[in-house]
Design a protein around this motif. Structure first.
Motif, PDB file in Angstrom:
ATOM      1  N   HIS A 193     -21.619  22.790  22.602  1.00 19.97           N
ATOM      2  CA  HIS A 193     -20.596  23.046  21.575  1.00 19.97           C
ATOM      3  C   HIS A 193     -20.001  24.446  21.710  1.00 19.97           C
ATOM      4  CE1 HIS A 193     -23.457  25.531  19.255  1.00 19.97           C
ATOM      5  NE2 HIS A 193     -24.343  24.667  19.687  1.00 19.97           N
ATOM      6  N   ALA A 194     -20.772  25.369  22.297  1.00 23.12           N
ATOM      7  CA  ALA A 194     -20.266  26.728  22.512  1.00 23.12           C
ATOM      8  C   ALA A 194     -19.620  26.876  23.883  1.00 23.12           C
ATOM      9  CB  ALA A 194     -21.401  27.738  22.368  1.00 23.12           C
ATOM     10  N   GLU A 195     -20.125  26.124  24.879  1.00 28.72           N
ATOM     11  CA  GLU A 195     -19.623  26.246  26.245  1.00 28.72           C
ATOM     12  C   GLU A 195     -18.301  25.502  26.452  1.00 28.72           C
ATOM     13  OE1 GLU A 195     -22.684  25.600  29.301  1.00 28.72           O
ATOM     14  OE2 GLU A 195     -24.150  25.715  27.688  1.00 28.72           O
ATOM     15  N   LYS A 196     -18.185  24.315  25.849  1.00 29.65           N
ATOM     16  CA  LYS A 196     -16.954  23.516  25.980  1.00 29.65           C
ATOM     17  C   LYS A 196     -16.521  23.026  24.593  1.00 29.65           C
ATOM     18  CE  LYS A 196     -16.432  23.257  30.607  1.00 29.65           C
ATOM     19  NZ  LYS A 196     -16.760  22.033  31.333  1.00 29.65           N
ATOM     20  N   PRO A 197     -16.134  23.962  23.719  1.00 28.98           N
ATOM     21  CA  PRO A 197     -15.846  23.577  22.327  1.00 28.98           C
ATOM     22  C   PRO A 197     -14.688  22.592  22.185  1.00 28.98           C
ATOM     23  CG  PRO A 197     -15.165  25.847  22.749  1.00 28.98           C
ATOM     24  CD  PRO A 197     -15.977  25.412  23.924  1.00 28.98           C
ATOM     25  N   LYS A 198     -13.646  22.717  22.994  1.00 28.86           N
ATOM     26  CA  LYS A 198     -12.500  21.819  22.863  1.00 28.86           C
ATOM     27  C   LYS A 198     -12.898  20.382  23.177  1.00 28.86           C
ATOM     28  CE  LYS A 198      -8.792  25.165  23.708  1.00 28.86           C
ATOM     29  NZ  LYS A 198      -7.633  25.520  24.590  1.00 28.86           N
ATOM     30  N   THR A 199     -13.650  20.195  24.254  1.00 27.00           N
ATOM     31  CA  THR A 199     -14.102  18.852  24.620  1.00 27.00           C
ATOM     32  C   THR A 199     -15.076  18.305  23.587  1.00 27.00           C
ATOM     33  OG1 THR A 199     -13.883  19.444  26.958  1.00 27.00           O
ATOM     34  CG2 THR A 199     -15.161  17.475  26.440  1.00 27.00           C
ATOM     35  N   PHE A 200     -16.007  19.129  23.157  1.00 31.64           N
ATOM     36  CA  PHE A 200     -16.988  18.736  22.141  1.00 31.64           C
ATOM     37  C   PHE A 200     -16.283  18.300  20.861  1.00 31.64           C
ATOM     38  CE2 PHE A 200     -19.986  19.893  18.689  1.00 31.64           C
ATOM     39  CZ  PHE A 200     -21.105  19.171  19.077  1.00 31.64           C
ATOM     40  N   ASN A 201     -15.350  19.114  20.396  1.00 33.31           N
ATOM     41  CA  ASN A 201     -14.642  18.806  19.157  1.00 33.31           C
ATOM     42  C   ASN A 201     -13.794  17.546  19.299  1.00 33.31           C
ATOM     43  OD1 ASN A 201     -15.793  21.150  18.216  1.00 33.31           O
ATOM     44  ND2 ASN A 201     -13.906  22.352  18.245  1.00 33.31           N
ATOM     45  N   ARG A 202     -13.178  17.363  20.468  1.00 35.99           N
ATOM     46  CA  ARG A 202     -12.318  16.194  20.686  1.00 35.99           C
ATOM     47  C   ARG A 202     -13.134  14.905  20.646  1.00 35.99           C
ATOM     48  NH1 ARG A 202     -11.580  13.641  25.259  1.00 35.99           N
ATOM     49  NH2 ARG A 202     -12.261  15.417  26.524  1.00 35.99           N
ATOM     50  N   LEU A 203     -14.294  14.898  21.302  1.00 31.86           N
ATOM     51  CA  LEU A 203     -15.121  13.699  21.332  1.00 31.86           C
ATOM     52  C   LEU A 203     -15.563  13.297  19.926  1.00 31.86           C
ATOM     53  CD1 LEU A 203     -17.386  14.412  24.445  1.00 31.86           C
ATOM     54  CD2 LEU A 203     -15.532  12.737  24.280  1.00 31.86           C
ATOM     55  N   ILE A 204     -15.953  14.273  19.140  1.00 33.82           N
ATOM     56  CA  ILE A 204     -16.426  13.965  17.788  1.00 33.82           C
ATOM     57  C   ILE A 204     -15.267  13.582  16.877  1.00 33.82           C
ATOM     58  CG2 ILE A 204     -17.615  14.906  15.760  1.00 33.82           C
ATOM     59  CD1 ILE A 204     -19.293  16.587  17.628  1.00 33.82           C
ATOM     60  N   SER A 205     -14.137  14.258  17.016  1.00 31.35           N
ATOM     61  CA  SER A 205     -12.962  13.913  16.211  1.00 31.35           C
ATOM     62  C   SER A 205     -12.530  12.482  16.478  1.00 31.35           C
ATOM     63  CB  SER A 205     -11.823  14.886  16.495  1.00 31.35           C
ATOM     64  OG  SER A 205     -12.155  16.205  16.097  1.00 31.35           O
ATOM     65  N   GLN A 206     -12.534  12.081  17.746  1.00 29.61           N
ATOM     66  CA  GLN A 206     -12.168  10.703  18.100  1.00 29.61           C
ATOM     67  C   GLN A 206     -13.163   9.710  17.509  1.00 29.61           C
ATOM     68  OE1 GLN A 206     -12.044  10.915  22.384  1.00 29.61           O
ATOM     69  NE2 GLN A 206      -9.902  11.564  22.445  1.00 29.61           N
ATOM     70  N   PHE A 207     -14.412  10.065  17.493  1.00 30.44           N
ATOM     71  CA  PHE A 207     -15.457   9.187  16.958  1.00 30.44           C
ATOM     72  C   PHE A 207     -15.243   8.918  15.469  1.00 30.44           C
ATOM     73  CE2 PHE A 207     -19.880   8.769  15.235  1.00 30.44           C
ATOM     74  CZ  PHE A 207     -20.222   7.570  15.855  1.00 30.44           C
ATOM     75  N   PHE A 208     -14.823   9.925  14.729  1.00 32.21           N
ATOM     76  CA  PHE A 208     -14.651   9.776  13.280  1.00 32.21           C
ATOM     77  C   PHE A 208     -13.241   9.332  12.893  1.00 32.21           C
ATOM     78  CE2 PHE A 208     -18.456  12.497  13.072  1.00 32.21           C
ATOM     79  CZ  PHE A 208     -19.202  11.733  12.204  1.00 32.21           C
ATOM     80  N   ASN A 209     -12.239   9.761  13.658  1.00 38.85           N
ATOM     81  CA  ASN A 209     -10.858   9.520  13.221  1.00 38.85           C
ATOM     82  C   ASN A 209     -10.245   8.277  13.855  1.00 38.85           C
ATOM     83  OD1 ASN A 209     -11.005  11.846  11.708  1.00 38.85           O
ATOM     84  ND2 ASN A 209     -10.123  13.141  13.311  1.00 38.85           N
TER      85      ASN A 209
END
Length: 260
Positions: free
Chosen positions: A244-260
């Motif tokens: 989550h700290a090393e690749k925050p954009k990818t991490f955030n995108r994967l989780i956002s897609q999962f919920f949204n």
């Protein structure tokens, strides 16, 4: 135990869209600020509650911290906030708490996201870290630099020391570790372990692995799918345990897609 938390209300009008309540849980030695990036990323469409686990951050201290107790802390906070059903995102130790919540009370959990941890017992990965933190705690620390110098004798990776020393807070003339080191050491075997829970979580679950991390491996797949039959996996390449700290954009995108 009522945990310290930070709640972020969605910008959406509730009449426009029914929002998900999502609890976000940090890992060992962390605090609610660790996953602030994903909290901000989800806030536009979801109601976010970031927490400090017991013996961490500004939450109360306790001599015990089993996964069942930490899961019950989360349900107590949800009750306090009048939240019946919710989803959980957890990294590392926080991921084990999230999985325990889902298996203990599946009727109350909607979805889970587990960041780089599996429902297994791990070998001791923190002996050097614990020894270094004990050495820091024994001294009267007057600066972060002096704490880092002591810790560097045990922990060679600067990024790991930087993370650990985020919990160093000034109290009076000296700095002290914010987390309850004594309780963490006493409960370390339980923390690296996994509780025996005779249940399954038959709802959506997303496991995100750091490509360079050994916390989730192929041998864990059957165990994960037995407990979480609808689990899906994503790998973020060229990242370690702190994905989550090393690749925050990818991490955030994967989780956002999962919920949204």
């Amino acid at each position: 135990m009522l945990l310290n938390y930070q709640q972020k209300q969605t910008a959406l009008n509730e009449a426009d869209q029914k929002c998900e309540n999502i609890f976000i849980i940090h890992g060992l030695f962390g605090s609610l600020s660790n996953l602030a990036g994903i909290a901000t990323a989800l806030q536009e469409y979801q109601q976010i509650i970031s927490i400090d686990l017991r013996n961490h951050g500004n939450s109360p201290h306790s001599p015990s911290m089993s996964y069942q107790e930490m899961a019950n802390d989360l349900f107590e906070l949800a009750d306090h906030l009048n939240i019946e059903n919710f989803s959980v995102i957890g990294h590392s130790m926080g991921g084990k708490v999230a999985m325990t919540c889902a298996l203990q009370r599946p009727e109350r959990i909607n979805k889970i996201v587990i960041a780089d941890i599996a429902p297994i017992t791990y070998p001791n990965k923190h002996s050097d870290v614990l020894a270094g933190l004990k050495a820091v705690a024994k001294q009267q620390i007057k600066s972060r630099q002096s704490a880092d110098l002591i810790l560097s004798q045990y922990v060679k990776t600067a990024e790991v020391r930087q993370f650990l020393l985020k919990s160093l807070q000034k109290k009076g003339e000296h700095y002290q570790l914010q987390f309850n080191l004594e309780a963490i050491i006493a409960n370390y075997d339980s923390i690296r372990g996994w509780p025996a829970i005779d249940n399954v979580f038959n709802k959506e679950a997303l496991f995100i692995k750091g490509g360079n991390s050994d916390y989730i491996c192929a041998d864990n797949q059957n165990t994960i799918l037995y407990l979480f039959p609808k689990a899906k996996a994503k790998v973020i390449e060229n990242t370690g345990h702190w994905l989550h700290a090393e690749k925050p954009k990818t991490f955030n995108r994967l989780i956002s897609q999962f919920f949204n």
